[in-house]
Design a protein around this motif. Structure first.
Motif, mmCIF file in Angstrom:
data_model
loop_
_atom_site.group_PDB
_atom_site.id
_atom_site.type_symbol
_atom_site.label_atom_id
_atom_site.label_comp_id
_atom_site.label_asym_id
_atom_site.label_seq_id
_atom_site.Cartn_x
_atom_site.Cartn_y
_atom_site.Cartn_z
ATOM 1 N N ARG A 155 5.970 13.170 33.388
ATOM 2 C CA ARG A 155 6.353 11.782 33.147
ATOM 3 C C ARG A 155 7.063 11.573 31.814
ATOM 4 N N GLY A 156 7.269 12.618 31.042
ATOM 5 C CA GLY A 156 8.135 12.485 29.876
ATOM 6 C C GLY A 156 7.461 12.619 28.535
ATOM 7 N N ALA A 157 6.669 11.647 28.127
ATOM 8 C CA ALA A 157 6.144 11.602 26.764
ATOM 9 C C ALA A 157 5.186 12.759 26.507
ATOM 10 N N THR A 158 5.382 13.441 25.392
ATOM 11 C CA THR A 158 4.518 14.571 25.010
ATOM 12 C C THR A 158 4.189 14.479 23.526
ATOM 13 N N PRO A 159 3.437 13.471 23.102
ATOM 14 C CA PRO A 159 3.209 13.288 21.663
ATOM 15 C C PRO A 159 2.487 14.455 20.998
ATOM 16 N N VAL A 160 1.501 15.059 21.679
ATOM 17 C CA VAL A 160 0.793 16.197 21.079
ATOM 18 C C VAL A 160 1.749 17.373 20.911
ATOM 19 N N LEU A 161 2.447 17.726 21.987
ATOM 20 C CA LEU A 161 3.386 18.847 21.907
ATOM 21 C C LEU A 161 4.465 18.584 20.871
ATOM 22 N N ASP A 162 4.974 17.369 20.804
ATOM 23 C CA ASP A 162 6.017 17.058 19.824
ATOM 24 C C ASP A 162 5.513 17.270 18.401
ATOM 25 N N ARG A 163 4.275 16.918 18.134
ATOM 26 C CA ARG A 163 3.723 17.145 16.787
ATOM 27 C C ARG A 163 3.590 18.643 16.507
ATOM 28 N N VAL A 164 3.202 19.408 17.524
ATOM 29 C CA VAL A 164 3.104 20.863 17.347
ATOM 30 C C VAL A 164 4.470 21.457 17.032
ATOM 31 N N ILE A 165 5.498 21.022 17.751
ATOM 32 C CA ILE A 165 6.847 21.558 17.500
ATOM 33 C C ILE A 165 7.313 21.160 16.102
ATOM 34 N N ARG A 166 7.086 19.924 15.708
ATOM 35 C CA ARG A 166 7.517 19.488 14.378
ATOM 36 C C ARG A 166 6.792 20.266 13.282
ATOM 37 N N GLU A 167 5.494 20.498 13.460
ATOM 38 C CA GLU A 167 4.755 21.250 12.439
ATOM 39 C C GLU A 167 5.249 22.691 12.369
ATOM 40 N N PRO A 200 3.889 20.639 -2.047
ATOM 41 C CA PRO A 200 2.565 20.013 -2.094
ATOM 42 C C PRO A 200 2.578 18.613 -2.691
ATOM 43 N N ALA A 201 3.644 18.240 -3.393
ATOM 44 C CA ALA A 201 3.728 16.874 -3.910
ATOM 45 C C ALA A 201 3.870 15.860 -2.778
ATOM 46 N N HIS A 202 4.370 16.303 -1.644
ATOM 47 C CA HIS A 202 4.579 15.397 -0.512
ATOM 48 C C HIS A 202 3.777 15.800 0.730
ATOM 49 N N VAL A 203 3.382 17.069 0.798
ATOM 50 C CA VAL A 203 2.696 17.591 1.980
ATOM 51 C C VAL A 203 1.372 18.189 1.543
ATOM 52 N N PRO A 204 0.247 17.488 1.702
ATOM 53 C CA PRO A 204 -1.052 18.057 1.321
ATOM 54 C C PRO A 204 -1.350 19.337 2.097
ATOM 55 N N ARG A 205 -1.857 20.332 1.391
ATOM 56 C CA ARG A 205 -2.197 21.623 1.996
ATOM 57 C C ARG A 205 -1.046 22.121 2.875
ATOM 58 N N PRO A 206 0.105 22.341 2.281
ATOM 59 C CA PRO A 206 1.300 22.656 3.083
ATOM 60 C C PRO A 206 1.191 23.956 3.861
ATOM 61 N N GLU A 207 0.339 24.886 3.412
ATOM 62 C CA GLU A 207 0.208 26.167 4.105
ATOM 63 C C GLU A 207 -0.575 26.052 5.404
ATOM 64 N N ARG A 208 -1.253 24.934 5.625
ATOM 65 C CA ARG A 208 -2.108 24.751 6.791
ATOM 66 C C ARG A 208 -1.300 24.248 7.984
ATOM 67 N N PHE A 209 -1.556 24.829 9.155
ATOM 68 C CA PHE A 209 -0.936 24.360 10.404
ATOM 69 C C PHE A 209 -1.727 23.159 10.896
ATOM 70 N N ASP A 210 -1.146 21.963 10.742
ATOM 71 C CA ASP A 210 -1.867 20.732 11.059
ATOM 72 C C ASP A 210 -0.908 19.723 11.688
ATOM 73 N N PRO A 211 -0.680 19.821 12.999
ATOM 74 C CA PRO A 211 0.235 18.864 13.649
ATOM 75 C C PRO A 211 -0.187 17.416 13.495
ATOM 76 N N ASP A 212 -1.465 17.168 13.305
ATOM 77 C CA ASP A 212 -1.914 15.779 13.184
ATOM 78 C C ASP A 212 -1.491 15.125 11.880
ATOM 79 N N ARG A 213 -0.929 15.898 10.962
ATOM 80 C CA ARG A 213 -0.448 15.284 9.724
ATOM 81 C C ARG A 213 0.657 14.260 10.020
ATOM 82 N N PHE A 214 1.341 14.422 11.155
ATOM 83 C CA PHE A 214 2.422 13.503 11.486
ATOM 84 C C PHE A 214 1.921 12.170 12.024
ATOM 85 N N LEU A 215 0.628 12.054 12.227
ATOM 86 C CA LEU A 215 0.056 10.766 12.613
ATOM 87 C C LEU A 215 -0.078 9.823 11.432
#
Length: 436
Positions: free
Chosen positions: A276-288, A335-350
């Motif tokens: 049906r189109g929308a993939t918000p979880v997957l989109d966050r994973v791809i962006r991260e 790290p000034a803009h991205v907390p814990r930048p080394e961590r894989f965290d797609p939910d940061r985009f929420l």
């Protein structure tokens, strides 16, 4: 206004020192990190192959894809492809003015015309490749993804599958050919074999079923020579499309292998959405994944006038003729803009406070509307859509595991440095219903 810290000289000695430090001693990541610490600035001078102003923050890098007075050299700053491997026609990505804008108008028209068949062509290609993967007792995901991408892009854009072996040979080494005046005469050399492979690729593009249609579109955009168009398209497919897309898909496989919980999240979403189109979880994973592993590491521009470069470390004087290099991985992992930048965290985009800054992986802002005159990759949206299709087909329909955990190279730089190291050997690849 500040003067850029650091020094270019003494010329030969400093060039040798910085280049060896980048390639061998410190490696690419520590090379830039050490100088940022030393100068207390995201902007500084280096003599990496040639005198260069390095910029490590997003504000400063923005000028490199947004300002008309920072133009592209032939080659990516200091990485220059041998002319025989581009057919003697400088690719439009290295041009300025109409030499860049005319071909890019063609690419934008071509992508728009091919958009409706992207999903069907990818599904057909993935089904063929996945069948081979399932039949193999074990295989290299790295090679398999390269074969998938080379076949898919050729079929989608020009209606003909190109030889993945030829694309791999030419474009995995196009910027690292050395002593070509000698190696061109050695039939077994990488360069001599690459020249032959390039000829085969160019002939396949010329003979593709969709090439007459593309040549007609090109003539409408002021590109009347079909031979030049074929050479531009060959580079577009091999360099811009193949290298960037296969780096992204390999990185997605690597991150999914390290984070099985995110595999399950995407599987659940794919089952619930059912096309049906929308993939918000997957989109966050791809962006991260793109934040951590941008397929393009460097973006360059040479100043055509004395100017000021505004950055997060202040405003700096840039002299006419100076080469400016944006280092994208540092800008996206600040790290000034991205907390814990080394961590894989797609939910940061929420969270708009931690994930609201647009990424710059496509040599421009991911959120930008691409125009012929800018430097943003015309295929950025198609690449993201293809990544969605790949992840959905891979995770919804298949279960798989790697023989060893993936890792990324933080030291040695190469055209594939954005992807995990090595072959990504698969020890199990089966249909989902076989897992029980």
């Amino acid at each position: 206004m500040r003067q850029v810290p650091g020094s270019y000289g003494p010329p030969l000695l400093k060039t040798l020192f910085d280049t060896v430090d980048f390639l061998v001693v410190s490696g690419w990541e520590e090379f830039f990190a050490r100088r940022r610490r030393r100068h207390g600035s995201t902007v500084f001078r280096v003599n990496l192959f040639k005198p260069t102003v390095a910029v490590l923050d997003q504000t400063g890098i923005g000028a490199l894809f947004g300002d008309a007075d920072l133009i592209q050299d032939y080659g990516f700053g200091w990485a220059v492809p041998p002319l025989p491997l581009v057919g003697g026609v400088p690719p439009s990505i290295f041009g300025s003015g109409e030499a860049h804008d005319g071909p890019k108008r063609l690419y934008l028209r071509l992508l728009a015309r091919r958009a409706e068949r992207l999903e069907a062509v990818f599904a057909e290609t993935f089904a063929e490749v996945a069948a081979r993967w399932r039949a193999a007792p074990g295989f290299s995901f790295a090679d398999g993804i390269e074969d998938l991408v080379a076949t898919f892009v050729g079929r989608w854009l020009i209606g003909a599958a190109l030889d993945p072996a030829d694309i791999r040979l030419v474009y995995n080494h196009i910027f690292t050919q050395r002593l070509t005046a000698v190696t061109q005469w050695l039939p077994w050399s990488n360069y001599a074999r690459s020249r032959l492979a390039y000829g085969r690729l160019l002939a396949a593009v010329r003979g593709a079923p969709d090439f007459p249609e593309i040549a007609a579109m090109a003539a409408e955009e002021g590109l009347p020579d079909p031979e030049v168009v074929a050479k531009q398209l060959t580079f577009l497919i091999g360099m811009n499309s193949f290298l960037g897309l296969q780096n992204l898909l390999k990185s997605l496989v690597g991150e999914f292998a390290l984070h099985p919980a995110w595999q399950e999240e995407v599987r659940r979403e794919a089952a619930a959405q059912a096309g049906r189109g929308a993939t918000p979880v997957l989109d966050r994973v791809i962006r991260e994944t793109l934040r951590l592993h941008p397929p393009v590491f460097f973006v360059f521009g040479r100043a055509t006038r004395d100017r000021v470069l505004d950055t997060e470390s202040g405003s700096f004087a840039i002299r006419r003729g100076e080469l400016v290099m944006g280092v994208i991985p540092f800008a996206q992992n600040d790290p000034a803009h991205v907390p814990r930048p080394e961590r894989f965290d797609p939910d940061r985009f929420l969270d708009p406070a931690t994930g609201g800054r647009p990424l710059i992986w496509p040599r421009g802002l991911e959120t930008a509307t691409v125009a012929a005159r800018d430097r943003t990759c015309p295929g950025k949206d198609a690449a993201f859509a293809t990544a969605r299709l790949f992840c959905t087909a891979l995770l919804r329909d298949h279960a798989w595991s790697l023989a060893a955990p993936p890792a990324w190279d933080r030291h040695r730089f190469s055209l594939n440095v954005a992807a995990p190291k090595g072959s990504l050997t698969v020890e199990r690849f089966v249909r989902k219903e076989q897992t029980g």
